[in-house]
Design an enzyme around this catalytic site. Structure first.
Site, PDB file in Angstrom:
ATOM      1  N   GLY A  28      65.797   4.040  77.278  1.00  0.00           N
ATOM      2  CA  GLY A  28      67.049   4.339  77.326  1.00  0.00           C
ATOM      3  C   GLY A  28      67.904   4.261  75.661  1.00  0.00           C
ATOM      4  N   GLY A  30      71.828   4.299  74.091  1.00  0.00           N
ATOM      5  CA  GLY A  30      73.315   5.212  74.151  1.00  0.00           C
ATOM      6  C   GLY A  30      73.793   4.801  72.756  1.00  0.00           C
ATOM      7  N   ALA A  31      75.479   5.074  72.909  1.00  0.00           N
ATOM      8  CA  ALA A  31      76.118   5.386  71.413  1.00  0.00           C
ATOM      9  C   ALA A  31      75.809   4.547  70.915  1.00  0.00           C
ATOM     10  CB  ALA A  31      77.856   5.560  72.257  1.00  0.00           C
ATOM     11  N   ASP A 146      85.419   2.182  82.404  1.00  0.00           N
ATOM     12  CA  ASP A 146      84.436   3.024  81.978  1.00  0.00           C
ATOM     13  C   ASP A 146      82.891   3.849  82.653  1.00  0.00           C
ATOM     14  OD1 ASP A 146      83.218   5.193  80.014  1.00  0.00           O
ATOM     15  OD2 ASP A 146      81.918   4.194  79.737  1.00  0.00           O
TER      16      ASP A 146
END
Length: 359
Positions: A28, A30-31, A146
């Protein structure tokens, strides 16, 4: 501490982790971090190691601090919240943070995209688990801020766990609201409650309920219910589906973004779209719960505790009592606190986690 370096083949990132963890591959991105699947060679257990970039950015450092503080208090206490299994104490500079989690098979977004229309019993089971985990967090005065399919992890048994607490916050004990400004950067637009889109100065746990409603609709239909390119388009999309809101439903926004407020007032009248037309195969009681979650006015939204008692949720599930939530923890720091001090606070949290693990 003996360390090893493993090179990510896809993103060309360097991981520095304890030598007992053997890499399998990246799973994975992410930001503000990447995730690797690894084997703990001492226990032969598969784990996921998340590398969080701290660097010189105080916002990214604060995300790491929030996640650590919350997970240290709630991890291992609820089956529907991701379990933090280990942390690796970084150097004094603390420019990267490594967190070790239980390994899940995929996030819910991947599950939805790769599956045919989900049968009602699967949707019900996911909804119960999501509400159960979120009720535990809300009891601890934690607002996730979120929630979206990408921040919900599932396995082959369809167990669901809430993860990614980098944007989470806490409310004052006994208070249902937080005074933090709802900026455009908070949360993910497709799951963002109207009060966040309107930049309201106060909001509460009901923003998570809205997000759960959006996730529920996605489970039912396979696609995002509200999707637009910007804040204005998002508000218009919401009104087109829920219908024009009367004055009583707009009274909660006296101190919001007046430009957005005027945008709402300028829209032509629309009755909205009946959820039965959008989700013709859905359980009618499920649509009733969805309607109670997706109320434009946050004061009229159902709470998570109430949602768990809704007839849509299987009656046998209502008897599964959650463990008592821990005392609320404070996760935010003053804006004036610099990145170097936040790094020290991150390191202190890691040391506290290690101390707790040894007890």
């Amino acid at each position: 501490m003996k360390m090893m370096i493993m090179q990510g083949k896809i993103w060309d990132r360097v991981f520095e982790v304890e030598s007992k963890y053997e890499p399998k591959g990246p799973i994975g991105k992410g930001a503000y971090g990447v995730v690797y699947s690894c084997i703990n060679t001492l226990t032969n257990e598969e784990v996921a190691i998340k590398k969080i970039k701290v660097g010189e950015n105080p916002k990214e450092a604060l995300k790491a601090l929030r996640e650590l503080r919350i997970l240290r208090h709630v991890s291992h206490n609820h089956k529907n919240v991701i379990a933090l299994k280990d942390v690796m104490i970084p150097s004094a500079k603390c420019k990267d943070v490594y967190l070790v989690f239980e390994l899940m098979d995929a996030d819910l977004d991947t599950f939805i995209r790769s599956s045919p229309p989900l049968p009602n019993y699967v949707v019900k089971y996911f909804m119960f688990q999501l509400l159960n985990g979120l009720n535990y967090l809300h009891t601890a005065n934690i607002i996730h801020r979120d929630l979206k399919p990408g921040n919900l992890l599932v396995n082959a048994k369809r167990d669901l766990k809430i993860c990614d607490f980098g944007l989470a916050t806490t409310t004052t004990k006994g208070s249902s609201q937080t005074q933090l400004l709802a900026t455009e950067n908070l949360g993910t637009r497709g799951y963002k409650a109207p009060e966040l889109l309107l930049n309201c100065f106060t909001y509460g746990p009901s923003i998570d309920v809205w997000s759960v409603g959006c996730i529920f609709a996605e489970l039912l239909g396979g696609n995002r219910l509200f999707s637009a390119k910007d804040k204005a388009g998002q508000l218009i999309k919401i009104i087109n589906i829920l219908g024009t809101q009367n004055d009583s439903n707009l009274r909660f926004i006296p101190s919001c973004d007046w430009e957005a407020y005027r945008l709402l007032e300028s829209q032509p009248y629309t009755p909205g779209i009946d959820f039965k037309l959008l989700f013709p195969n859905a359980d009618p009681m499920g649509l009733d719960l969805l309607n109670k979650m997706l109320q434009f006015n946050p004061d009229k939204r159902i709470t998570v505790a109430e949602a768990l008692q809704h007839p849509y949720i299987p009656s046998m599930c209502n008897h599964r009592k959650s463990q008592p939530a821990p005392l609320p923890c404070h996760v935010d720091v003053e804006d004036s606190v610099g990145v170097h001090k936040i790094r020290k606070m991150i390191r202190d949290e890691m040391l506290l986690y290690r101390q707790d693990a040894l007890r």
